[in-house]
Design a protein around this motif. Structure first.
Motif, PDB file in Angstrom:
ATOM      1  N   THR A   1       2.866 -13.405  13.022  1.00  0.00           N
ATOM      2  CA  THR A   1       1.667 -12.724  12.519  1.00  0.00           C
ATOM      3  C   THR A   1       2.061 -11.636  11.531  1.00  0.00           C
ATOM      4  O   THR A   1       3.192 -11.137  11.556  1.00  0.00           O
ATOM      5  CB  THR A   1       0.861 -12.115  13.672  1.00  0.00           C
ATOM      6  N   LEU A   2       1.110 -11.268  10.684  1.00  0.00           N
ATOM      7  CA  LEU A   2       1.356 -10.253   9.666  1.00  0.00           C
ATOM      8  C   LEU A   2       1.072  -8.865  10.237  1.00  0.00           C
ATOM      9  O   LEU A   2       0.001  -8.610  10.775  1.00  0.00           O
ATOM     10  CB  LEU A   2       0.466 -10.510   8.444  1.00  0.00           C
ATOM     11  N   HIS A   3       2.053  -7.953  10.105  1.00  0.00           N
ATOM     12  CA  HIS A   3       1.874  -6.572  10.554  1.00  0.00           C
ATOM     13  C   HIS A   3       1.333  -5.689   9.434  1.00  0.00           C
ATOM     14  O   HIS A   3       0.462  -4.851   9.657  1.00  0.00           O
ATOM     15  CB  HIS A   3       3.198  -6.008  11.071  1.00  0.00           C
ATOM     16  N   SER A   4       1.854  -5.872   8.247  1.00  0.00           N
ATOM     17  CA  SER A   4       1.396  -5.083   7.097  1.00  0.00           C
ATOM     18  C   SER A   4       1.754  -5.828   5.816  1.00  0.00           C
ATOM     19  O   SER A   4       2.612  -6.719   5.816  1.00  0.00           O
ATOM     20  CB  SER A   4       2.045  -3.687   7.106  1.00  0.00           C
ATOM     21  N   GLY A   5       1.076  -5.458   4.720  1.00  0.00           N
ATOM     22  CA  GLY A   5       1.333  -6.119   3.455  1.00  0.00           C
ATOM     23  C   GLY A   5       0.631  -7.462   3.372  1.00  0.00           C
ATOM     24  O   GLY A   5      -0.488  -7.640   3.861  1.00  0.00           O
TER      25      GLY A   5
END
Length: 907
Positions: free
Chosen positions: A635-639
């Motif tokens: 999963t994407l945490h940031s950006g």
């Protein structure tokens, strides 16, 4: 004068007694005393008759004794003579029948230890040492290219050069394994086939069960495609239809003529479901970097593998130098770098199968089996010593009546021989049963995926090994038996009325046996605990993401159509796009590993960034991705994630994992930072490596643990770059199906066939199947080890208890004397426990360096940390301490519970 005469007679009598030793022992036992008395009578008569009569007697007696003595030695021995007496055999049988529990227990212990030793030897001999079951199998070798620690196929150009110059090999053949799709789009079946020289079947001198073998014309360009089926494929795919020969089937959507079926068990050079001929002109027309093949050969008569290796190494090095001279630029440089660490390996197929660790595996497992056999021998030794103590007065009486010690030794030896032979026979049956069970298990779980020579059974080598193990056991036990019989002082035994003669020596023997048992079982149990930990971890492998419904395969883009990077980029993008919209598919991700934490390929640089780690060359796992990262549970945490902006020619970007941020960007915002990957290359040796470039961090993802499962170097420290900016020649395709695995496979086949029918169909597997098979092997191996170590622990517990019980039982009178002099029961118990503790301490000290070696060996192959190994050692040590102290405490309590009067009068 009388004294002088007596001394002369004594000297002549002694000289004659020495002459009588020319007769065999059994003859002397019967007649020596009478012959000596007769000689003395003749001597006295000759001395009365004068010096001439005396000299004549001495000459004739000497000649007669020497001549007849050697004649008696060389003459055929009558039945029951010398050391062999049928009476002794029958006597030993009667004694064993009179002690059925002793006989049964001894045979059981021996059969367990011997059975494990025979099974282990036969299993490993078949797997590693036995020649493969083809004609002249002892001269058939596998020839491999080694670059550093890795083995790889040879380039076709190099094979041609070695083939032309080799004189130590009579035949050199090539092969490669490929995946084919059998059948049409509605009912496809993936098969693993071997593409080999048309002469391969002639090389093994094998005959097909049906049809014919390949012919030279089958491998000519433009010839009708043909295939030879394995017995297994013929049985499972065609129902053992005898009419399959000359029938046409679809193979990769090409009509192919079935010409034959091989017999059961045939699998050269590797286990395969079918064989397809390699085109005759492939080797001669290949350019460097275009085709790679595995190589096999047969040693010329009188040539060994070392000599063949020396010749092929020279030819190989010469060919590689030619490759470098014909290349240019970065390709020539890369070949030159490889040449420094590259070599040729010439090994038997079994040794090539197990790799360079094969001898180590062979040694370790045989040592373990030997240790368990040693435990069995220790326990039998204890039983024999106890039995000899029970019969010590009988033996002393027989010695007093004139029986020779050699005769008594042989009588006792016959008991050991009978017990060992009986135990060996049962052990051989146990080993045969175990080998049959291994065959059944592999056939049910690994058929089609194992080496074709892995067929276990009670062959000649196993029978010979059984004989050698039994003989060695007889010899070991014979030393104990003979030592007991020869050391017995029958006068002391008869005078004392007990079996205490030789007790000090026996005490040392008992202590030595206890120490040996403690050390041996400590090492075995430590090995067993570590093996159990590894098996548990294998059975519960965490690959870092949810593997349910996940399919995996590797696709390669070969040949001129994909020589340009933009063509490869387009192909990978089309594969990801078309497969994603297939009705049977959910998520699709393409990935290619280009760097690892374990070597220089994973090195990178950080621009204008202070890092918490001061290492000059930090490393991480580096992968190129295209598609849906949620396939791996990321999963994407940031950006942001990769998108159309990150195509070929786009701005160089990189995504980092949270673990990477924690290690290298602690307290610093990672987005916008720049990273340079040292070696951005996923190409073959023909492609120039891409120069490292500064990449901008555009996103941070959740952690995904990467690396080989169970490897101590697994880590979530990772960098991800867009796959279109790398354009590798091969990539792993990971995708999830919607519940129909077969439909998911067909979707990928149809996608590849639509985009390029020439792409070889891949072997598509589900992650769950891979993990299940791995777990199955680990769990089965763990169960086998558990049985072995449980038997070893049982031997140690029973043996230690038996030794201590017998030793303390022999000291009952001593314990009674101590109690009579005022010692309390607690004092006696502390004394005996202290003595047992000393033996325990010595055994543990001896086992410590051995356990350290075992721990180091495990840490080399598995992620067994120092803390885990230490905790395991403490657990094993604690358990052994408890067993030995308990084995000492129980008989001690029994001894002090005896009435004082009975203890003082106990023999």
């Amino acid at each position: 004068m009388t004294g002088s005469v007596d001394r002369t007679e004594q000297r002549l009598r002694s000289a004659y007694r020495m002459l009588l030793r020319s007769y065999p022992a059994h003859f002397r036992d019967l007649y020596a005393l009478d012959m000596e008395e007769t000689f003395v009578d003749q001597l006295r008569q000759a001395r009365r008759e004068g010096i001439l009569a005396l000299l004549l007697l001495l000459l004739t007696s000497t000649a007669d004794t020497v001549t007849n003595g050697w004649h008696e030695r060389l003459a055929p021995q009558p039945k029951g003579s010398a050391m062999f007496h049928w009476m002794d055999v029958r006597y030993a049988m009667r004694l064993l029948r009179r002690s059925p529990m002793f006989s049964l227990l001894t045979v059981m212990v021996l059969s367990g230890g011997l059975g494990l030793a025979i099974f282990t030897f036969s299993f490993l001999h078949t797997a590693i040492l036995k020649p493969i079951p083809v004609s002249d199998g002892d001269r058939v070798v596998s020839i491999r290219q080694e670059v550093g620690t890795n083995s790889s196929p040879f380039d076709a150009v190099d094979i041609v050069a070695m083939r032309t110059g080799a004189r130590t090999l009579t035949d050199v053949g090539v092969y490669t394994s490929r995946i084919f799709v059998l059948g049409d789009d509605t009912h496809p079946r993936v098969i693993d086939a071997t593409v080999a020289d048309w002469s391969m079947f002639a090389f093994t001198r094998a005959r097909p069960a049906l049809g014919r073998m390949f012919k030279h014309e089958d491998a000519e360009r433009g010839a009708e495609p043909v295939i030879v089926l394995s017995q297994r494929l013929w049985r499972t795919a065609f129902g053992s239809d005898s009419g399959i020969v000359d029938r046409t089937i679809l193979l990769n959507n090409v009509r192919t003529h079935v010409i034959g079926v091989m017999p059961t068990g045939y699998g050269f050079p590797v286990a395969s479901e079918a064989w397809v001929p390699l085109a005759n002109d492939v080797m001669s027309t290949s350019r460097f970097g275009e085709n790679e093949f595995q190589v096999y050969g047969r040693l010329a008569p009188g040539v060994n593998a070392e000599r063949a290796h020396a010749e092929l190494r020279v030819l190989y090095k010469r060919a590689r130098e030619t490759d470098r001279a014909n290349a240019s630029g970065d390709v020539a440089r890369k070949i030159g770098e490889q040449n420094i660490i590259s070599d040729v390996a010439v090994e038997t197929f079994p040794m090539a199968q197990v790799g360079e660790d094969g001898p180590l595996i062979l040694t370790v497992l045989n040592i373990l089996a030997g240790l368990i056999l040693a435990l069995a021998c220790i326990n039998v030794t204890n039983l024999l010593l106890a039995r000899s103590n029970e019969r010590v007065r009988e033996t002393a009486v027989r010695l007093a009546l004139g029986a020779s010690r050699s005769r008594l030794v042989m009588q006792s030896m016959w008991e050991s021989i009978i017990l060992c032979v009986a135990g060996g026979a049962i052990a051989t049956a146990i080993a045969a049963w175990g080998l049959d069970a291994i065959n059944a298990w592999t056939k049910a779980n690994l058929e089609g995926n194992m080496a074709f020579w892995w067929v276990w059974g009670l062959d000649q080598s196993a029978v010979i090994a059984a004989g050698l193990f039994v003989t060695a056991t007889i010899a070991v036990l014979g030393v104990v038996v003979s030592g007991r019989a020869t050391s017995l002082q029958f006068v002391a035994v008869l005078k004392d009325g007990s079996a205490r003669s030789g007790s000090r020596r026996e005490g040392r023997v008992v202590r030595t046996l206890v120490v040996t048992q403690v050390a041996t079982v400590s090492v075995l149990m430590f090995f067993g605990v570590l093996a159990g930990i590894v098996a548990y971890r294998v059975a519960n492998i965490d690959v870092g993401f949810d593997t349910r419904r996940v399919m995996t395969t590797v696709v390669g883009l070969e040949g001129d159509p994909y020589a340009k990077p933009e063509l490869r980029a387009t192909m990978w993008t089309n594969v990801q796009r078309m497969l994603s919209v297939a009705p049977a598919v959910n998520h699709v991700l393409l990935r290619r590993t280009i760097g690892a934490l374990t070597d220089e390929s994973g090195e990178f640089e950080l621009k204008d960034q202070a890092v918490s780690d001061k290492t000059t060359k930090p490393r991480a796992y580096i992968q190129a991705l295209e598609g849906d990262v949620s396939t791996l549970g990321v999963t994407l945490h940031s950006g942001r994630l990769f998108d159309s902006r990150d195509a070929q020619g786009g701005a160089p970007v990189v995504i980092v994992s949270q673990a990477f941020v924690d290690k290298y960007f602690a307290g610093v915002a990672p987005l916008g930072r720049q990273i340079k990957i040292a070696r951005e290359s996923a190409e073959s040796s023909t492609d120039a490596p891409v120069a490292g470039q500064w990449r901008t961090v555009v996103g941070v993802t959740s952690n995904l643990v990467l690396g080989v499962p169970l490897s101590p170097t697994r880590s979530a420290i990772a960098l991800f770059i867009p796959l279109p900016q790398l354009n590798p020649r091969d990539a792993e395709i990971l995708y999830t199906h919607r519940g129909d695995e077969a439909a998911g496979q067909v979707a990928l086949y149809n996608t590849l066939r639509t985009l390029d029918p020439k792409i070889l169909p891949p072997d598509i597997r589900s992650y769950d199947d891979v993990l299940q098979k791995t777990s199955l092997i680990a769990i089965s191996t763990a169960k086998l080890f558990a049985v072995c170590f449980a038997f070893a622990l049982l031997l140690a517990v029973s043996g230690t208890y038996g030794l201590m019980a017998r030793n303390i039982g022999q000291r009952t009178r001593e314990i009674g004397v101590r109690r009579a002099l005022g010692a309390t029961d607690a004092t006696v118990i502390r004394l005996l426990l202290g003595q047992g503790g000393r033996q325990l301490g010595i055994g543990v000290v001896i086992s410590l360096p051995l356990m350290a070696l075992v721990g180091l060996g495990f840490s080399k192959f598995f992620p067994i940390g120092a803390l885990t190994a230490l905790a395991s050692a403490l657990m094993v040590g604690t358990s052994i301490v408890a067993v030995v102290l308990l084995a000492t405490w129980i008989p001690t309590r029994r001894a002090v519970a005896i009435e004082l009067r009975d203890a003082l009068w106990k023999e």
